[in-house]
Write a protein that holds these residues in place. Structure first.
Motif, PDB file in Angstrom:
ATOM      1  N   GLN A 141       3.946 -25.901 -10.160  1.00 47.69           N
ATOM      2  CA  GLN A 141       4.202 -27.065 -10.994  1.00 47.69           C
ATOM      3  C   GLN A 141       4.076 -26.568 -12.431  1.00 47.69           C
ATOM      4  O   GLN A 141       2.970 -26.374 -12.938  1.00 47.69           O
ATOM      5  CB  GLN A 141       3.216 -28.205 -10.729  1.00 47.69           C
ATOM      6  CG  GLN A 141       3.544 -29.469 -11.523  1.00 47.69           C
ATOM      7  CD  GLN A 141       2.551 -30.594 -11.281  1.00 47.69           C
ATOM      8  OE1 GLN A 141       1.360 -30.361 -11.098  1.00 47.69           O
ATOM      9  NE2 GLN A 141       3.039 -31.839 -11.279  1.00 47.69           N
ATOM     10  N   ARG A 142       5.191 -26.325 -13.075  1.00 49.29           N
ATOM     11  CA  ARG A 142       5.134 -25.696 -14.384  1.00 49.29           C
ATOM     12  C   ARG A 142       6.334 -26.075 -15.239  1.00 49.29           C
ATOM     13  O   ARG A 142       7.400 -26.442 -14.742  1.00 49.29           O
ATOM     14  CB  ARG A 142       5.048 -24.173 -14.261  1.00 49.29           C
ATOM     15  CG  ARG A 142       6.275 -23.504 -13.699  1.00 49.29           C
ATOM     16  CD  ARG A 142       6.118 -21.985 -13.657  1.00 49.29           C
ATOM     17  NE  ARG A 142       5.988 -21.406 -14.988  1.00 49.29           N
ATOM     18  CZ  ARG A 142       5.764 -20.113 -15.223  1.00 49.29           C
ATOM     19  NH1 ARG A 142       5.621 -19.270 -14.203  1.00 49.29           N
ATOM     20  NH2 ARG A 142       5.666 -19.656 -16.459  1.00 49.29           N
ATOM     21  N   THR A 143       6.110 -25.966 -16.520  1.00 46.93           N
ATOM     22  CA  THR A 143       7.163 -26.022 -17.518  1.00 46.93           C
ATOM     23  C   THR A 143       7.049 -24.742 -18.336  1.00 46.93           C
ATOM     24  O   THR A 143       6.308 -23.819 -17.971  1.00 46.93           O
ATOM     25  CB  THR A 143       7.005 -27.259 -18.419  1.00 46.93           C
ATOM     26  OG1 THR A 143       5.726 -27.195 -19.069  1.00 46.93           O
ATOM     27  CG2 THR A 143       7.117 -28.538 -17.607  1.00 46.93           C
ATOM     28  N   GLY A 144       7.752 -24.692 -19.468  1.00 43.48           N
ATOM     29  CA  GLY A 144       7.706 -23.477 -20.275  1.00 43.48           C
ATOM     30  C   GLY A 144       6.357 -23.197 -20.900  1.00 43.48           C
ATOM     31  O   GLY A 144       6.038 -22.042 -21.202  1.00 43.48           O
ATOM     32  N   ASP A 145       5.528 -24.245 -21.081  1.00 39.02           N
ATOM     33  CA  ASP A 145       4.254 -24.027 -21.762  1.00 39.02           C
ATOM     34  C   ASP A 145       3.087 -24.704 -21.061  1.00 39.02           C
ATOM     35  O   ASP A 145       2.049 -24.962 -21.685  1.00 39.02           O
ATOM     36  CB  ASP A 145       4.335 -24.528 -23.211  1.00 39.02           C
ATOM     37  CG  ASP A 145       4.665 -26.018 -23.306  1.00 39.02           C
ATOM     38  OD1 ASP A 145       4.914 -26.645 -22.242  1.00 39.02           O
ATOM     39  OD2 ASP A 145       4.690 -26.546 -24.434  1.00 39.02           O
ATOM     40  N   ALA A 146       3.223 -25.016 -19.768  1.00 35.22           N
ATOM     41  CA  ALA A 146       2.129 -25.683 -19.059  1.00 35.22           C
ATOM     42  C   ALA A 146       2.291 -25.499 -17.554  1.00 35.22           C
ATOM     43  O   ALA A 146       3.385 -25.226 -17.050  1.00 35.22           O
ATOM     44  CB  ALA A 146       2.106 -27.165 -19.412  1.00 35.22           C
ATOM     45  N   GLY A 147       1.170 -25.650 -16.825  1.00 37.46           N
ATOM     46  CA  GLY A 147       1.197 -25.676 -15.381  1.00 37.46           C
ATOM     47  C   GLY A 147       0.714 -24.415 -14.714  1.00 37.46           C
ATOM     48  O   GLY A 147       0.014 -23.590 -15.321  1.00 37.46           O
TER      49      GLY A 147
END
Length: 801
Positions: A141-147
């Motif tokens: 569960q991720r985006t470019g700057d989190a997860g």
């Protein structure tokens, strides 16, 4: 020749195994018929819990904490469930199925992500240098700057990465991920203790990797991003194919908002594994649901359980069983990161699937130091384990294969792996390659070794090669199968290769076998598959296998003729693998490749099949190969045939039997034939779909112009091939095997061809409708003395023997 046959007579003991691969992993035997015992539930309170205990085919997965549903993304293949660790498990196919849903529970300084997983293969990737790989994910569960992301690459390297306080931190496992077994994986964020941990519990015991992180930082959650199971955080696509999803079974996926300890995780593994389903032959099998409504997929031809295959090779008798290896992509119907698939049989007809024997690996230096773009690899086949051969010697099998790497030595090259297993499941590769392409300066490329041993003890290897003049073979010898290979001083053939070639760039898949005796001379056959340059799949000269008969003096082959004969009268089948069959004669199985589009293959979830086994012999002229269906194929017959006798036909006449999984033997009075005569197969009730096979007095013909309504068919054409009536005799016996989209045709038990058709008509019940069978005669009457039609049984290739 010797060395291609294993003469031991001990009866093998069959056990059910959970086959295991990976670093420091050994096989665990599971008692046949053992009950799947339910495991105790994990301690603690998860904030997410997916148990996957839904009916087979359900696209909903209930999340137990929020009582909401995750969704199985399906495209072509269904949402499968298989026996798992606790009840059912979710089966992903490697390219078109994964699970996704919303997870919004706030997480801060501590969390644990854990799941049971059985991995059939490492994810595919584009064939490119290490630094350019696009890994897959077990769960993320991720985006470019989190997860967070539990990721894995095509070589089995895996790691856990999480964003803490705006910075990405990663802990990488120092061990390769195990294959073909249930394992328990947990990734832990514990900023209170100042560390990330990666836990693995498997048959080798508990292992933990950890890395320090700044204490007191907070996990940065990927707000709004879906939680994804079985697919990469970054997709890699090529054409219509998603390449880097996972081929696995998942069970009991959980997330906790605490940092769970190693003891608790290991206790869960110990309790769960006691009742887990066997991984390879249960959890990682393709369910009956996947291809239940597929009217094109063959049922009695040998083929993998799913996904992409190409040439079979390395057919060998070892410890009383035949083993056949083949080119395979286990992750989808596409051609990336080639593996050696593996199946076994006692009769060359009924096949059982086994774990992949060989797959791409990094060499030790790269695994320890990290690869960079353009790094040269040795003999591990990091860009694919391509075709070769297997010989069995004194209880040990030796696989010689083509290794392809990213530049440097042995790109390509020939190397070896060995196995002393009864089932040939575990293989040990040589530390480095054996023969480098650059050894002979005039060779631009080579591949596909083939081996035999002379009665005097010398081992020989021929390798398909590309030279400035076109296709050729390279010839090497050794004093023992594990010895030093030396390039022969003279060309393998006494006829220059330029005179033998048909305009190709390279000869692939060479085969060299003793075929018989004629006029007191031993006669041999050299078979190759020329490709490239002017040779093409869909235009003449066609990609197909060709052969020469001739004599062999122990060091050189003297062909009977310079220009080759066609292995098949009509192209569509090529690259046979050969071993001595039950009667001591050569038996060959080749690839019958697709004549359909990539989109159709992606929709179907599989590509290519193998031919029916053919028994070879030398015909009476001493210069021509005769091929007939292997007699053991009669074991597929389901009851008595439908028989019609003494039938005279003008035009078309329907038979009283029908089917798309049948065997037909039609006998003709050669003195009472029309100018054109033969059979019609796969006919729809309205006649819109129909395939016609016939003889026109000079050529064998297959008319596929009406074979399919499907516009994805690449070769809806009429094909013809010159028929040598002097060698084969006037056609009076048509022996045809129909298996949905593949057909094998034998004329007079001498001439042969195999091909693909794609009839798509369905009846009101959804079942195949293009099942009609007809006799045909054009321009005059033909007398069919007897026609027999048998319905044939499926020959399963999924159950472990």
């Amino acid at each position: 020749m010797t060395g291609r046959r294993e003469t031991r007579t001990a009866t093998p003991v069959l056990v059910r195994r959970s086959f295991l691969k990976g670093a420091a992993v050994s096989a665990a035997v599971v008692a046949t018929g053992a009950l799947f015992r339910p495991a105790a539930a994990a301690a603690g309170d998860p904030v997410l819990h997916l148990s996957y205990d839904q009916p087979n085919g359900s696209t909903a997965i209930r999340e137990a904490v929020s009582q909401t549903d995750f969704t199985v993304r399906v495209a072509g293949n269904p949402a499968e469930r298989v026996p798992g660790v606790r009840g059912s498990a979710f089966r992903t196919d490697g390219f078109s199925t994964w699970a996704t849903g919303q997870f919004t529970k706030p997480l801060a300084a501590q969390l644990t992500i854990q799941t049971w997983i059985a991995l059939e293969s490492y994810p595919a990737d584009a064939e490119q240098p290490y630094a350019s790989l696009t890994p897959s994910s077990i769960i993320h569960q991720r985006t470019g700057d989190a997860g967070f992301d539990i990721a894995i690459n095509t070589y089995g390297e895996w790691w856990f990465t999480a964003n803490l306080g705006g910075q990405w931190h990663t802990v990488k496992a120092p061990w390769l991920f195990p294959l073909y077994e249930w394992v328990h994986v947990a990734a832990v964020v514990d900023t209170t203790a100042g560390e990330l941990r990666l836990h693995l519990d498997d048959a080798a015991g508990p292992r933990v990797a950890r890395v320090a992180v700044p204490a007191g930082t907070q996990f940065r959650q990927a707000a709004g991003a879906p939680l994804v199971i079985g697919k990469a955080a970054q997709d890699l696509t090529t054409g219509v194919f998603l390449v880097n999803a996972l081929d696995a079974a998942y069970d009991d996926t959980r997330i906790y908002d605490v940092a769970r300890g190693a003891d608790a995780l290991t206790a869960e593994y110990t309790a769960g594994i006691a009742g887990a389903s066997p991984a390879h032959d249960v959890a990682l099998q393709v369910t009956d649901l996947r291809f239940a409504d597929d009217i094109l997929r063959p049922r009695y031809h040998a083929m993998p359980p799913a996904n992409w295959t190409n040439e079979p090779h390395g057919l060998v008798l070892h410890d009383c069983k035949y083993h056949m290896f083949y080119q395979r992509t286990p992750n989808g119907p596409f051609k990336w990161q080639m593996h050696w698939g593996h199946m076994t049989s006692t009769d060359l007809v009924h096949w059982a699937n086994l774990p992949d024997a060989l797959y791409p690996q990094l060499n030790d230096r790269e695994a320890q130091q990290g690869a960079v773009a353009g790094d040269g690899l040795t003999g591990q086949g990091s860009k694919g384990i391509w075709s070769g051969d297997v010989v069995s010697v004194d209880g040990t099998a030796h696989a010689f294969f083509t290794t392809v790497n990213f530049g440097g030595p042995f790109d390509p090259g020939i190397t070896r792996a060995s196995s002393a297993d009864t089932d040939l499941v575990h293989w040990t590769k040589a530390d480095a390659g054996l023969i480098d392409k650059n050894a002979p300066a005039h060779v631009a490329d080579f591949r596909d070794p083939y081996l035999w041993q002379e009665p005097g003890g010398t081992w020989h290897m021929v390798i398909g090669a590309a030279t400035d003049a076109g296709g050729a073979v390279e010839h090497y010898t050794a004093g023992s199968v594990t010895g030093q290979w030396t390039r022969a001083g003279s060309p393998f053939s006494t006829v220059p290769y330029a005179q033998m070639d048909i305009g190709s760039a390279i000869w692939e898949m060479p085969v060299f076998e003793k075929l018989g005796t004629h006029d007191g001379q031993d006669k041999y056959i050299l078979v190759v598959s020329p490709i490239g340059r002017s040779v093409s799949k869909l235009t003449a000269p066609y990609t197909r296998s060709v052969y020469w008969t001739g004599t062999w003096n122990g060091s050189q082959f003297t062909p009977d003729y310079a220009q080759p004969k066609m292995l098949d009268v009509i192209h569509g089948h090529l690259s046979p693998t050969v071993a001595r069959g039950p009667a001591g004669k050569p038996v060959a199985i080749g690839i019958v490749d697709e004549r359909s589009s990539s989109r159709m293959q992606n929709d179907l979830g599989w590509a290519h099949t193998f031919s029916a086994p053919r028994e070879w012999r030398l015909l009476g002229d001493g210069r021509t190969l005769g091929q007939r269906a292997l007699p053991q194929l009669t074991t597929l017959r389901a009851g008595a045939p439908h028989t019609e006798s003494g039938v005279t036909v003008t035009g078309e006449r329907a038979l009283g039997a029908s089917g798309n999984q049948v065997e037909i033997i039609a006998r003709v009075d050669p003195a009472a034939t029309g100018p054109r005569y033969g059979l019609c197969l796969a006919a729809s009730p309205d006649g819109a779909e129909l395939t016609r096979i016939y003889y026109d007095g000079a050529d064998l013909v297959i008319d596929k112009t009406r074979s399919s309504r499907n516009f994805e068919d690449e070769e809806a054409v009429l094909l013809r091939g010159a028929y040598d009536e002097a060698a084969f005799g006037k056609p009076q016996k048509f022996h045809v095997l129909v298996d949905h989209s593949v057909i094998d045709v034998f004329v007079n038990d001498a001439a042969a061809f195999s091909n693909r058709i794609y009839p798509t008509s369905r009846g009101a019940d959804g079942k195949a409708a293009s099942t009609g069978l007809r006799l045909w005669s054009d321009g005059g009457s033909t007398r069919f003395t007897q026609v027999d039609v048998w319905q044939l049984q499926a020959a399963s290739s999924s159950a472990t023997p």
